[in-house]
Design an enzyme around this catalytic site. Sequence first.
Site, mmCIF file in Angstrom:
data_model
loop_
_atom_site.group_PDB
_atom_site.id
_atom_site.type_symbol
_atom_site.label_atom_id
_atom_site.label_comp_id
_atom_site.label_asym_id
_atom_site.label_seq_id
_atom_site.Cartn_x
_atom_site.Cartn_y
_atom_site.Cartn_z
ATOM 1 N N GLU A 46 55.179 18.874 21.329
ATOM 2 C CA GLU A 46 56.509 18.406 21.732
ATOM 3 C C GLU A 46 57.314 19.590 22.243
ATOM 4 O O GLU A 46 57.125 20.727 21.798
ATOM 5 C CB GLU A 46 57.212 17.772 20.516
ATOM 6 C CG GLU A 46 58.589 17.226 20.814
ATOM 7 C CD GLU A 46 59.110 16.313 19.705
ATOM 8 O OE1 GLU A 46 58.511 16.285 18.609
ATOM 9 O OE2 GLU A 46 60.124 15.623 19.948
ATOM 10 N N ASN A 193 59.000 5.989 21.628
ATOM 11 C CA ASN A 193 58.673 6.740 20.411
ATOM 12 C C ASN A 193 59.731 6.430 19.357
ATOM 13 O O ASN A 193 60.929 6.532 19.622
ATOM 14 C CB ASN A 193 58.691 8.242 20.690
ATOM 15 C CG ASN A 193 58.585 9.055 19.411
ATOM 16 O OD1 ASN A 193 57.513 9.148 18.823
ATOM 17 N ND2 ASN A 193 59.699 9.610 18.941
ATOM 18 N N GLU A 194 59.287 6.059 18.186
ATOM 19 C CA GLU A 194 60.186 5.783 17.068
ATOM 20 C C GLU A 194 61.440 5.026 17.516
ATOM 21 O O GLU A 194 62.576 5.474 17.275
ATOM 22 C CB GLU A 194 60.553 7.083 16.338
ATOM 23 C CG GLU A 194 59.331 7.766 15.757
ATOM 24 C CD GLU A 194 59.627 8.846 14.704
ATOM 25 O OE1 GLU A 194 60.805 9.187 14.501
ATOM 26 O OE2 GLU A 194 58.652 9.314 14.077
ATOM 27 N N TYR A 257 54.596 11.054 7.641
ATOM 28 C CA TYR A 257 54.552 12.474 7.287
ATOM 29 C C TYR A 257 54.457 12.620 5.777
ATOM 30 O O TYR A 257 55.074 11.858 5.027
ATOM 31 C CB TYR A 257 55.816 13.187 7.778
ATOM 32 C CG TYR A 257 55.813 13.415 9.271
ATOM 33 C CD1 TYR A 257 55.161 14.508 9.816
ATOM 34 C CD2 TYR A 257 56.445 12.531 10.149
ATOM 35 C CE1 TYR A 257 55.144 14.740 11.191
ATOM 36 C CE2 TYR A 257 56.436 12.739 11.525
ATOM 37 C CZ TYR A 257 55.778 13.851 12.028
ATOM 38 O OH TYR A 257 55.753 14.069 13.389
ATOM 39 N N GLU A 314 51.501 10.400 14.889
ATOM 40 C CA GLU A 314 52.205 11.514 14.237
ATOM 41 C C GLU A 314 51.844 11.476 12.767
ATOM 42 O O GLU A 314 52.107 10.474 12.085
ATOM 43 C CB GLU A 314 53.719 11.418 14.420
ATOM 44 C CG GLU A 314 54.165 11.730 15.834
ATOM 45 C CD GLU A 314 55.681 11.840 15.985
ATOM 46 O OE1 GLU A 314 56.374 12.208 15.016
ATOM 47 O OE2 GLU A 314 56.164 11.525 17.096
ATOM 48 N N GLN A 363 52.040 19.430 14.479
ATOM 49 C CA GLN A 363 51.832 19.469 15.915
ATOM 50 C C GLN A 363 50.820 20.563 16.223
ATOM 51 O O GLN A 363 50.341 21.227 15.320
ATOM 52 C CB GLN A 363 53.159 19.702 16.624
ATOM 53 C CG GLN A 363 54.170 18.583 16.390
ATOM 54 C CD GLN A 363 55.366 18.638 17.327
ATOM 55 O OE1 GLN A 363 55.467 19.469 18.217
ATOM 56 N NE2 GLN A 363 56.313 17.718 17.083
HETATM 57 O O1 AHR Z 1 57.188 15.706 14.984
HETATM 58 C C1 AHR Z 1 58.559 15.859 14.808
HETATM 59 C C2 AHR Z 1 59.327 14.562 14.971
HETATM 60 O O2 AHR Z 1 58.996 13.671 13.948
HETATM 61 C C3 AHR Z 1 59.071 13.773 16.220
HETATM 62 O O3 AHR Z 1 59.796 14.246 17.301
HETATM 63 C C4 AHR Z 1 59.514 12.401 15.848
HETATM 64 O O4 AHR Z 1 58.843 11.395 16.556
HETATM 65 C C5 AHR Z 1 59.261 12.343 14.352
HETATM 66 O O5 AHR Z 1 60.342 11.863 13.675
#
Ligand code: AHR
Length: 503
Positions: A46, A193-194, A257, A314, A363
């Site tokens: 990103e 995205n999101e 995450y 992600e 990432q």
């Molecule tokens: O990876 C960091 C961020 O996490 C991304 O930009 C977003 O899609 C997610 O919330």
Amino acid sequence: MKRVVPGLLAAALLAASPASAEVRGVVRLDQPGARVNPDVHGQFMEQLGSGITGGIWVGEGSEIPNTRGFRNDVVGALKALEVPVVRWPGGCYADTYHWRDGIGARAARPVTLNRWWGNSPEDNAFGTHEFFDFAELIGAKTYLSLNMGSGTPAEAAQWVEYITSDGGSTLAQARRANGRERPWKIDYLGLGNEPWGCGGRMRASYYTDLMRQYAGFVATPGTVTVAAGPNAEDYDWTRTLMRDGRESFDQLSLHYYTLPTGDWARKGASIGFDVAEWSATFDQAYRIEAMIRGHDAVMDEYDPEGRVGLAVDEWGAWYDPTPGTVAGHLQQQNSLRDALLAAVHFNIFHRHADRVRMSNIAQMVNVLQALILTDGGRMTLTPTYHAFMMYKPFRNAAVLPVTLEADEGDRVDVTAARGDDGVVHFALVNLDPTRPTTVRLALEGGRPGRLSGQVLTGPRIDTHNTFSDPGAVAPAAFRDMRMQGDVLVVSLPARSLVVVRAG
Ligand code: AHR
């Protein structure tokens, strides 16, 4: 009491336990299941902190050795990894990205502000041409995320035409004038995205309608479309999309995450953590397996034949930023814990290979659970990079059924897969921070060939590589395994990943 579970044995790590443990299991060599799509080992980059600028892109005039502006050390490491697919430009950044800012003479490109990531100035030197050139250089497929948050369907459609058109349209001519004669291929196209968060704060029904509208203007033969799927356990989101929009996409994304504490306000440190936090990290990580099962079940209701894939585009560990760094640049250290976290994710994705067709760790370089860290002209490979390397033989291999049986307190994760060449690979993870574990796997329905192996471990739970000591965590030859009749016996060191090759 013994329990039998597929692949993973999870229990409290801190339970009183003897100095070493033993786990038994069965692997069916004659029952190959779904293949591991190579794109399940993909990555995400990103426009964020030094994830691209500095980490990948330094510009042609840089003193750091580079090829057309891409740093040679990083490109070399990524080529060695054979990155299957790379996602860009975001993330949240994608939903503020206007592609015309990133084409044409670099000196004339506007400087914009990176709203989501520290409000840092963005010179747009890395744009469409640079992304596709970079993907070609490392040999990766391309995954482009469209701006559905602040863009328009027209802007998105024009971007796709600029990239892929072979005709004489003004946009195709503009691409040629900017230095690229032939069109590029967009392998995957992300529809936003999101959208439930930074991508527009939409409700599922609104996003579904908007996604259908966009898909109608941007879908291209040969390109896999990926709808922006749920945040973690949001099964209603998946249901709405599958019920009302499934004809408009090929894959559905999932974002999750791992935060050691589960608390966004104080996530936990990337190094210097204790055994309790080590254990909590893996508790949090394993939530993704229940999520995949849950979303898969909803998808099954509308798509029992499994046409639509799940793309975990992600995932990874998200810690508190390294002290002294810009908080919005998401810079964190990467330790042995991260390598085992990556291994656990791969084992989970492999167990669900029938539905999980792509994943992209967050990432690639310098951001979150990075595979590579750089500082000026220096570079180091992280333990996560080494885990990715060790799993390469699983790409395209057919997953074999594994069942394990163990006592409370054991925490071992095993997957196995067979390649077209008949070679079987086993990935064994011992999450116990202090105890070695012996794994005894009865191999049924076939005879394995000659054994060889690699191990990744370290003296501490947070051992990590630094620019001055880049080899603190690195794969080493592993010999602590043998066949006893039809039983494969592997002695796993504490806190380790072992990949055994039989063939
Ligand atoms: O990876 C960091 C961020 O996490 C991304 O930009 C977003 O899609 C997610 O919330």
